[in-house]
Design a protein around this motif. Structure first.
Motif, short mmCIF file in Angstrom:
data_model
loop_
_atom_site.label_atom_id
_atom_site.label_comp_id
_atom_site.label_asym_id
_atom_site.label_seq_id
_atom_site.Cartn_x
_atom_site.Cartn_y
_atom_site.Cartn_z
N ARG A 19 3.05 -4.34 9.68
CA ARG A 19 3.30 -3.32 8.66
C ARG A 19 4.71 -2.78 8.81
O ARG A 19 5.23 -2.69 9.91
CB ARG A 19 2.30 -2.16 8.79
CG ARG A 19 0.88 -2.49 8.45
CD ARG A 19 -0.08 -1.43 8.99
NE ARG A 19 0.28 -0.08 8.59
CZ ARG A 19 -0.14 0.52 7.49
NH1 ARG A 19 -0.93 -0.13 6.64
NH2 ARG A 19 0.21 1.75 7.21
N VAL A 62 4.32 0.98 1.74
CA VAL A 62 4.23 0.24 3.00
C VAL A 62 3.94 -1.22 2.71
O VAL A 62 3.01 -1.54 1.95
CB VAL A 62 3.12 0.83 3.90
CG1 VAL A 62 2.96 0.00 5.18
CG2 VAL A 62 3.42 2.28 4.24
N ALA A 109 -5.03 13.98 1.17
CA ALA A 109 -4.05 13.40 2.10
C ALA A 109 -3.05 14.45 2.57
O ALA A 109 -2.67 14.49 3.75
CB ALA A 109 -3.30 12.25 1.41
N GLY A 153 2.17 11.59 2.58
CA GLY A 153 2.52 12.44 3.71
C GLY A 153 2.07 13.87 3.51
O GLY A 153 1.61 14.25 2.43
N THR A 184 4.97 7.14 0.40
CA THR A 184 5.75 6.13 1.11
C THR A 184 5.12 4.76 0.91
O THR A 184 3.97 4.54 1.34
CB THR A 184 5.81 6.44 2.62
OG1 THR A 184 6.36 7.74 2.81
CG2 THR A 184 6.65 5.41 3.35
N THR A 235 7.36 0.30 6.80
CA THR A 235 7.61 1.24 5.71
C THR A 235 8.76 0.75 4.83
O THR A 235 9.72 0.15 5.31
CB THR A 235 7.94 2.65 6.26
OG1 THR A 235 8.26 3.51 5.16
CG2 THR A 235 9.13 2.61 7.20
N THR A 292 0.85 -1.18 0.00
CA THR A 292 0.00 0.00 0.00
C THR A 292 0.89 1.24 0.00
O THR A 292 2.11 1.14 0.15
CB THR A 292 -0.93 0.02 1.23
OG1 THR A 292 -0.12 -0.01 2.42
CG2 THR A 292 -1.85 -1.18 1.24
N CYS A 293 0.28 2.39 -0.17
CA CYS A 293 1.04 3.64 -0.20
C CYS A 293 0.39 4.67 0.70
O CYS A 293 -0.83 4.80 0.73
CB CYS A 293 1.14 4.19 -1.62
SG CYS A 293 2.18 3.19 -2.71
N GLN A 294 1.22 5.41 1.43
CA GLN A 294 0.76 6.52 2.26
C GLN A 294 1.21 7.83 1.62
O GLN A 294 2.29 7.91 1.06
CB GLN A 294 1.33 6.42 3.67
CG GLN A 294 0.87 5.19 4.44
CD GLN A 294 1.55 5.08 5.79
OE1 GLN A 294 2.62 5.64 6.00
NE2 GLN A 294 0.94 4.34 6.70
N GLU A 334 -4.66 8.93 -3.43
CA GLU A 334 -5.68 9.73 -2.77
C GLU A 334 -6.46 10.61 -3.75
O GLU A 334 -7.67 10.71 -3.66
CB GLU A 334 -5.04 10.63 -1.70
CG GLU A 334 -4.58 9.89 -0.47
CD GLU A 334 -5.72 9.61 0.51
OE1 GLU A 334 -6.82 10.17 0.32
OE2 GLU A 334 -5.50 8.85 1.46
#
Length: 691
Positions: free
Chosen positions: A365, A350, A443, A342, A348, A367, A338-340, A420
């Motif tokens: 999980r 994950v 996001a 910031g 980032t 990073t 998955t991706c976050q 997002e």
């Protein structure tokens, strides 16, 4: 109060404190339990009959009083900095090389490195405490907090038997600051969890978490029941104290023992770097036999005078380092990538995998940092990965077991669009980070809002992540400034928000307008501008317009601020060049933010600047000065507006040279720089017109 009662109470306090020290610190009981209990009851009866006999160092005060309603914030007399880490011999050697350079003891080419004595101490995996004593009596105990401020947990720390309530010194200093580590021994921890299991309560993950939670209990009786322990490792004494002062870290440990503190018995005086490595290796296996957790060794320069000369960075002492043992590893099956996104738009990746136990917690999980790390690991769907905790804190993927890879598994890569908002992602040449550059990305907005209301920034109570998500997802807030357009009626219509909570939040937002310029600047979330840098910048540039002008037109004035480098100056320049950021500043001004120092702050800054006649001057300190320590000289120079650098260059204004000045003095002479002794420095500090 009769004289006889007062004398007896004093006698009982002395007997009981001596017995407690022998039991908790020396592990050599001198009094049987029934005798201790009888004397304790006698003292308790005396104090109950006459409360004026109660003193803060009485054993009866280790546990007492009603539970607290909360913890107040206190400022540390001396900051609690964290330590830099090293994870292998190469990184340890690099730290030692930097230490030699800052001490001006680098060897000539082809010569061996000089040996400096060091102290090796086991790194206890607990919670750092700051203990304050006045005239020998414990008056305050505080958590580390952010290093400058912590929480006052004195009542809780009084319950720790190995923390002396009164120093065992005939002539204690006027004040004493002691640093050390609170921890829960493994055997005690197992007993706590066994009791919790019997009562059907959730188990603690590990002793460190249990200790941290215990120290923040509002009822000291709960703390006492969990039987915390404490090792002291650092002390700070008044400069004018006339008593026997330690001159080395090794002497400091003995001083602490003599004063009544429990000191870890496994420290060792080490003559050189080879001995440090041998000490570290010897405890790799031995630490597992201890009754407390340790994840490495702390290495400290022994000579306190050289410690002072080495000084500090903004975050850590240069004269110490934590050498960490390799983290525990475990295999697991990768479930998905998955991706976050910031708050600065950085994407980032994950890894989500089947949960595995690591260092006392369940981990599922980790990073993967960026696209380069993803490519380096060569991750495929369904891979079996090896996971560990970096520094026994942050989960990370170490490697892939490619021999277990499923047939025809698909290689995993970062997406091309933002997960997002769907915008095309960008990765600039030479950068590791992949970013979403859509400033309207939900996001990015959520991250910016969370940062703005965080404790170190505007400190808005009641605006958590769930509420921020609602506000953004419903389109009610599209910028930080929109927070200040919200009213209680609208907020109370949101999920899990009652009328009272809504009113409290509106009040908290209104109050946040009064936060200082430094907090506002930090809250803007400018890349590389942390709390410490924001304070330095705010003191030099008293409003946003001045900072913008400097960042865009005179970046050299930014880097002239102590602790601010080219990276921060460039980041500020880029931030102010973005029209959406300027629009944000205008929106905040419309909502009542000054984006400037208050009148009181301005007066204090002007008063300070009148004494900062060395602004723009750069100093290099080398050698040992007759009366000033390196840190004292540095403080005086910075108080006058000067900047202290660790290296000599053509831009250096003055070199202050003392005894045993080394290569820095030689280089300064070759460049024709102005060289001062301590007398010359004092004259410069005291004469604004000469600057």
């Amino acid at each position: 109060m009769t004289a006889a009662s007062a004398q007896r109470a004093q006698e009982l306090r002395g007997l009981l404190n001596t017995a407690a020290h022998a039991y908790y610190v020396l592990d050599a009981p001198v009094m049987e339990d029934p005798v201790y209990d009888r004397l304790y009851r006698e003292l308790l009866e005396l104090e109950s009959a006459d409360p004026s006999l109660v003193t803060v160092d009485s054993p009866t005060q280790r546990v007492g009083g009603t539970p607290a309603e909360g913890f107040s914030s206190v400022r540390h007399r001396i900051g609690l900095l964290s330590l830099d880490n090293a994870f292998n011999a190469e990184e340890l050697g690099a730290w030692y090389g930097r230490l030699l350079r800052v001490l001006d003891r680098e060897p000539s080419e082809g010569q061996p490195r000089p040996a400096l004595a060091m102290v090796g101490e086991l790194k206890i995996d607990g919670n750092a405490l700051a203990l304050s004593y006045e005239n020998g009596v414990l008056v305050r105990a505080a958590t580390r907090g952010d290093g400058e401020q912590g929480e006052d947990i004195t009542a809780n720390v009084r319950t720790i038997g190995s923390v002396p309530l009164r120093l065992q010194l005939d002539q204690p200093p006027a004040w004493l600051e002691v640093r050390g580590e609170a921890f829960i021994p493994d055997g005690v921890f197992d007993g706590i969890n066994a009791d919790r299991q019997q009562r059907g309560e959730a188990l603690f993950a590990n002793p460190r978490n249990a200790c941290a939670g215990t120290l923040r209990q509002l009822d000291p009786k709960v703390v006492a029941a969990r039987r915390l322990d404490f090792f002291a490792y650092t002390l700070h004494l008044p400069d004018d104290w006339q008593g026997q002062r330690p001159t080395s870290q090794w002497d400091s440990l003995q001083w602490l023992r003599d004063a009544g503190f429990k000191v870890n018995p496994n420290a060792e005086l080490l003559p050189d770097l080879d001995a440090v490595e041998a000490f570290f290796n010897s405890w790799d296996g031995g630490r597992r036999q201890l009754d407390y957790a340790t994840d490495g060794v702390v290495v400290k320069l022994d000579n306190l005078r050289l410690q002072d000369a080495a000084g500090f960075t903004q975050k850590a002492p240069r004269w110490a380092i934590a050498l960490k043992y390799p983290a525990e590893e475990a295999p697991s099956k990768l479930l998905r990538l998955t991706c976050q996104v910031g708050r600065t738009g950085v994407i980032t990746p994950v890894a989500e995998f089947e949960a595995v136990p690591l260092a006392g917690t369940s981990v599922s999980r980790a990073t993967l940092h960026n696209a380069d790390r993803l490519d380096e690991l060569d991750l495929h769907a369904g891979d079996t990965i090896v996971v560990r905790k970096a520094g026994e804190i942050i989960p990370e993927v170490v490697r892939v077991l490619k021999e277990l890879r499923p047939t025809s598994a698909e290689r995993l890569q970062l997406p091309h669009t933002c997960p997002e908002c769907g915008s095309t992602l960008v990765r600039e040449a030479g950068e590791a980070a992949t970013r979403c550059i859509n400033s309207s990305c939900p996001a990015i907005l959520r991250g910016a809002l969370r940062h703005w209301v965080s404790k170190g920034a505007l400190d808005v109570d009641g605006l958590g992540s769930k509420l921020i998500e609602q506000l953004v997802d419903r389109g009610l807030v599209q910028s930080i400034a929109d927070l200040y357009r919200l009213d209680a009626a609208l907020l109370s219509s949101l999920e899990r928000m009652g009328q009272k909570s809504a009113e409290n939040l509106v009040s908290a937002l209104a109050a946040s307008r009064q936060q200082g310029w430094a907090r506002q600047l930090y809250g803007l979330g400018i890349h590389h501008v942390g709390e410490v840098n924001a304070k330095a910048l705010a003191a030099t540039f008293p409003d946003a317009d001045l900072l913008q002008t400097a960042a865009c037109n005179a970046p050299e004035s930014i880097t002239a601020v102590f602790g601010i480098g080219d990276e921060i100056a460039q980041s500020l320049q880029q931030w102010f060049a973005n029209p959406s950021n300027l629009q944000l500043l205008n929106g905040l001004r419309e909502q009542g933010f000054s984006l400037a120092l208050s009148a009181d702050e301005q007066r204090r800054a002007e008063a300070a600047s009148s004494e900062r006649h060395l602004s723009g001057s750069t100093f290099v300190l080398t050698g040992t000065l007759p009366t000033l320590s390196r840190s004292q000289a540095k403080e005086l120079i910075e108080a006058a507006g000067g900047k202290v650098s660790g290296s000599v260059s053509k831009k250096t204004s003055y070199v202050v040279a003392g005894d045993e000045a080394g290569s820095k003095l030689t280089k300064a002479e070759s460049l024709g720089l102005t060289i001062l002794d301590e007398t010359g420095l004092q004259a410069l500090l005291g004469s604004p017109q000469s600057a």
